[in-house]
Structures are given as C-alpha cells and as structure tokens.
Design a protein around this motif. Structure first.
Motif, mmCIF file in Angstrom:
data_model
loop_
_atom_site.group_PDB
_atom_site.id
_atom_site.type_symbol
_atom_site.label_atom_id
_atom_site.label_comp_id
_atom_site.label_asym_id
_atom_site.label_seq_id
_atom_site.Cartn_x
_atom_site.Cartn_y
_atom_site.Cartn_z
ATOM 1 N N ILE A 20 -7.830 10.271 9.220
ATOM 2 C CA ILE A 20 -6.421 11.019 9.535
ATOM 3 C C ILE A 20 -5.203 9.921 8.797
ATOM 4 C CG2 ILE A 20 -5.152 11.243 11.591
ATOM 5 C CD1 ILE A 20 -7.646 11.797 13.483
ATOM 6 N N LEU A 21 -4.857 11.065 8.515
ATOM 7 C CA LEU A 21 -3.086 10.372 7.911
ATOM 8 C C LEU A 21 -2.339 10.904 8.238
ATOM 9 C CD1 LEU A 21 -2.416 8.502 4.829
ATOM 10 C CD2 LEU A 21 -2.383 10.133 4.275
ATOM 11 N N ASP A 22 -1.160 10.296 9.322
ATOM 12 C CA ASP A 22 -0.117 10.087 9.820
ATOM 13 C C ASP A 22 1.262 9.185 8.947
ATOM 14 O OD1 ASP A 22 -1.178 12.362 11.912
ATOM 15 O OD2 ASP A 22 -1.911 10.220 12.884
ATOM 16 N N LEU A 23 2.684 10.071 9.704
ATOM 17 C CA LEU A 23 3.011 9.582 8.414
ATOM 18 C C LEU A 23 4.735 9.543 9.859
ATOM 19 C CD1 LEU A 23 5.345 8.273 6.212
ATOM 20 C CD2 LEU A 23 5.562 10.805 5.984
ATOM 21 N N LYS A 24 5.042 8.804 9.857
ATOM 22 C CA LYS A 24 6.078 9.045 11.297
ATOM 23 C C LYS A 24 8.158 8.066 10.675
ATOM 24 C CE LYS A 24 7.126 7.419 16.131
ATOM 25 N NZ LYS A 24 7.311 6.840 17.039
ATOM 26 N N VAL A 25 8.853 8.606 11.277
ATOM 27 C CA VAL A 25 9.963 8.411 10.624
ATOM 28 C C VAL A 25 10.853 8.476 11.618
ATOM 29 C CG1 VAL A 25 12.163 8.628 8.832
ATOM 30 C CG2 VAL A 25 9.734 9.274 7.662
ATOM 31 N N ALA A 26 11.529 7.469 12.061
ATOM 32 C CA ALA A 26 12.474 7.769 12.936
ATOM 33 C C ALA A 26 13.951 6.320 12.025
ATOM 34 C CB ALA A 26 11.587 6.822 14.426
ATOM 35 N N ALA A 27 15.064 6.871 13.219
ATOM 36 C CA ALA A 27 15.887 6.241 12.636
ATOM 37 C C ALA A 27 16.900 6.708 14.270
ATOM 38 C CB ALA A 27 16.439 6.816 11.955
ATOM 39 N N SER A 75 6.894 4.663 9.691
ATOM 40 C CA SER A 75 5.247 3.531 9.605
ATOM 41 C C SER A 75 4.283 4.916 9.366
ATOM 42 C CB SER A 75 4.867 3.667 10.814
ATOM 43 O OG SER A 75 5.133 4.927 11.615
ATOM 44 N N ILE A 76 2.988 4.797 8.406
ATOM 45 C CA ILE A 76 2.019 5.657 7.891
ATOM 46 C C ILE A 76 0.935 4.776 8.373
ATOM 47 C CG2 ILE A 76 1.778 4.717 5.508
ATOM 48 C CD1 ILE A 76 1.185 7.137 4.433
ATOM 49 N N ASN A 77 -0.526 5.583 8.888
ATOM 50 C CA ASN A 77 -1.158 5.147 9.405
ATOM 51 C C ASN A 77 -2.655 5.603 9.031
ATOM 52 O OD1 ASN A 77 -0.256 2.999 12.026
ATOM 53 N ND2 ASN A 77 0.846 4.397 11.728
ATOM 54 N N TYR A 78 -3.655 5.181 8.485
ATOM 55 C CA TYR A 78 -4.978 5.853 8.168
ATOM 56 C C TYR A 78 -5.748 5.722 8.688
ATOM 57 C CZ TYR A 78 -8.684 6.983 5.162
ATOM 58 O OH TYR A 78 -10.040 7.590 4.652
ATOM 59 N N THR A 79 -6.310 5.985 9.458
ATOM 60 C CA THR A 79 -7.731 6.272 10.377
ATOM 61 C C THR A 79 -9.012 7.002 9.856
ATOM 62 O OG1 THR A 79 -6.170 5.961 11.869
ATOM 63 C CG2 THR A 79 -8.966 6.132 12.836
ATOM 64 N N PHE A 122 -6.075 1.245 9.132
ATOM 65 C CA PHE A 122 -4.761 0.931 8.089
ATOM 66 C C PHE A 122 -3.745 1.181 9.065
ATOM 67 C CE2 PHE A 122 -9.270 1.518 6.151
ATOM 68 C CZ PHE A 122 -9.052 0.096 6.310
ATOM 69 N N SER A 123 -2.576 0.156 8.783
ATOM 70 C CA SER A 123 -0.843 0.701 8.998
ATOM 71 C C SER A 123 -0.384 -0.245 8.262
ATOM 72 C CB SER A 123 -0.902 -0.217 10.522
ATOM 73 O OG SER A 123 0.608 0.867 11.001
ATOM 74 N N ASN A 124 1.101 0.510 7.845
ATOM 75 C CA ASN A 124 1.904 -0.013 7.242
ATOM 76 C C ASN A 124 2.899 0.399 7.835
ATOM 77 O OD1 ASN A 124 2.699 -1.614 4.834
ATOM 78 N ND2 ASN A 124 2.259 -0.481 3.367
ATOM 79 N N SER A 125 4.398 -0.461 7.951
ATOM 80 C CA SER A 125 5.334 0.050 8.510
ATOM 81 C C SER A 125 6.152 -1.188 7.866
ATOM 82 C CB SER A 125 4.734 0.263 9.939
ATOM 83 O OG SER A 125 5.150 -0.746 10.611
ATOM 84 N N VAL A 126 7.443 -0.637 8.059
ATOM 85 C CA VAL A 126 8.480 -1.276 7.935
ATOM 86 C C VAL A 126 9.598 -0.615 9.032
ATOM 87 C CG1 VAL A 126 11.278 -1.615 6.080
ATOM 88 C CG2 VAL A 126 9.041 -1.586 5.638
ATOM 89 N N ASN A 146 5.580 -4.814 8.314
ATOM 90 C CA ASN A 146 4.312 -4.903 8.459
ATOM 91 C C ASN A 146 2.407 -4.549 8.119
ATOM 92 O OD1 ASN A 146 5.717 -6.527 11.028
ATOM 93 N ND2 ASN A 146 6.116 -4.147 11.825
ATOM 94 N N MET A 147 2.169 -4.818 7.579
ATOM 95 C CA MET A 147 0.654 -4.466 6.874
ATOM 96 C C MET A 147 -0.473 -5.131 7.801
ATOM 97 S SD MET A 147 0.162 -4.081 3.083
ATOM 98 C CE MET A 147 0.179 -5.870 2.927
#
Length: 225
Positions: A142-149, A180-184, A197-201, A224-225
């Motif tokens: 599973i690969l998810d992308l989230k963008v918030a502002a 953020s992008i998360n790969y599970t 695996f999580s990677n976010s700014v 954050n990684m």
C-alpha cells in the motif's frame, strides 16, 4: 522580614466556580460522493488562579482570572472518489475569541490575565491519494500520499495594551503545511505483521511568542523519515 509576614502577604481563601452552556448547530447535505456542511459552535475554557502575583504595591491582590469563550463558524466540503482511493476536504472558518487568557510578564514573572479579544479566520484543506494497493500471495503493498495546508489570520481587535491591537495572536502560525508519503508492506502471517516506511515534511509559517510581536519565529520545515 519574617517568614510569617511573607506568607501572609498574598494569603487568600477565595473560591471560584465556572460553568457554561456550549451549543452546537450543524447542517449537512450529502450527495453520492461528496457532502457540504456548516457548523456554529461555542468553545469555552474555565478561569483559575495565578500562583504568583505581579503586583506588590498592596497586600490585597486578586490572583484570579476569568473564563474565556469563543464562537466558531465553519463551512466546508468533503469528497471521496467512487474507488475510495482519493479523498479531499476543504473548510473555511471564522472565530470570535473573547476574554482570551494571555500570559502577561510582570515584575515577579508571568501571570495569566484576560487581556484580549481576537478574530481568527482562514482556510485549510487536505487531499489523500492511494497510489498503490496490490496484494500477492504473501503480502499486501500500500502506497499513500497526503498533502495538507492551511492559512490562518489571527489578530487582536481589543487588548488591555492598546499598542497590541492589530498584532498577531501568540503561537498562531499564519501557515501550516504537511506532505507525507507512506509505504506499507502487510505480511500474511499469523501475527499480522507489517513493515511501514514513512517520509514527511511539515512546514510552519511566521509565529510570535509575545503580544507585542517582538519575539518572532521565522518559517521553518521539519523533515521526518
């Protein structure tokens, strides 16, 4: 100076009781894959007592501070794709904040006072996108992308110190952002194990730490990684 004299200087047995009615009104219109809503609600924070008094000119000191309250007005929309792999939310808000409890610096240190009224309005939103959702015999990927502002304009329209009227509220950044992008990898074992695996700014805009707006934190981002 004796210890008894110091202890009796601000001695008090005052009690305070606080209570509030917190109404909330909401309207919701649902469609096939989306919805619209509007909300009006009241927020409240009880008052209390300061431990240290900043005023030393008299032995009769009021260490208490009153409650604060705000009204929040919000409208927004939500959307979810039929596949449920894409979601989006957006909202507009306006807050009227009365008798805000503010830390005020005095001769003996900081104390809390009901020193200001403020307006706060802005917009925020987010999107969530599922880029990958596949399953094999031994695992699921599973690969998810989230963008918030979000943007917030928060200023005092009334303050005990008239020079602070129009200044920005303490610790209220004008901009916030998160990508953020998360790969599970979910393993098909008896324990239900998973590897993530999580990677976010995360980004924060300008914010201030005093009502005079002299203590400023410039925009920054955390990776954050």
């Amino acid at each position: 100076v004796t210890g008894t004299w110091v202890e009796d200087w601000h001695k008090s047995n005052k009690n305070s009781n606080f209570s509030a009615l917190l109404p909330k009104f909401s309207l919701l219109q649902r469609f096939d894959n989306s919805s619209l809503y509007a909300t009006i609600s009241k927020g409240y924070k009880a008052g209390g007592f300061n431990i240290i008094a900043n005023e030393m000119s008299t032995r009769i000191i009021d260490l208490s501070y009153n409650s604060e309250a705000l009204w929040n007005y919000e409208v927004g929309a939500k959307y979810m794709a039929p596949s449920k792999r894409f979601k989006a939310n957006i909202s507009l808000f306006y807050l009227d904040w009365r008798d805000q409890q503010i830390f005020v610096m005095g001769m003996m240190g900081p104390s809390i006072e009901n020193a200001g009224d403020a307006h706060n309005y802005g917009i925020d939103g987010d999107i969530n996108l599922n880029l990958l959702n596949s399953e094999t015999k031994n695992s699921a990927h599973i690969l998810d992308l989230k963008v918030a502002a979000g943007y917030t304009h928060a200023t005092y329209y009334n303050n005990d110190n008239k020079e602070h009227v129009g200044n920005r509220i303490v610790m209220a950044p004008d901009f916030t952002g998160d990508v953020s992008i998360n790969y599970t990898i979910a393993l098909n074992d008896k324990l239900g194990s998973a590897i993530n695996f999580s990677n976010s700014v995360k980004a924060m805009g300008n914010q201030y730490f005093d009502e005079a707006n002299t203590l400023k934190q410039s925009p920054y981002a955390l990776w954050n990684m």
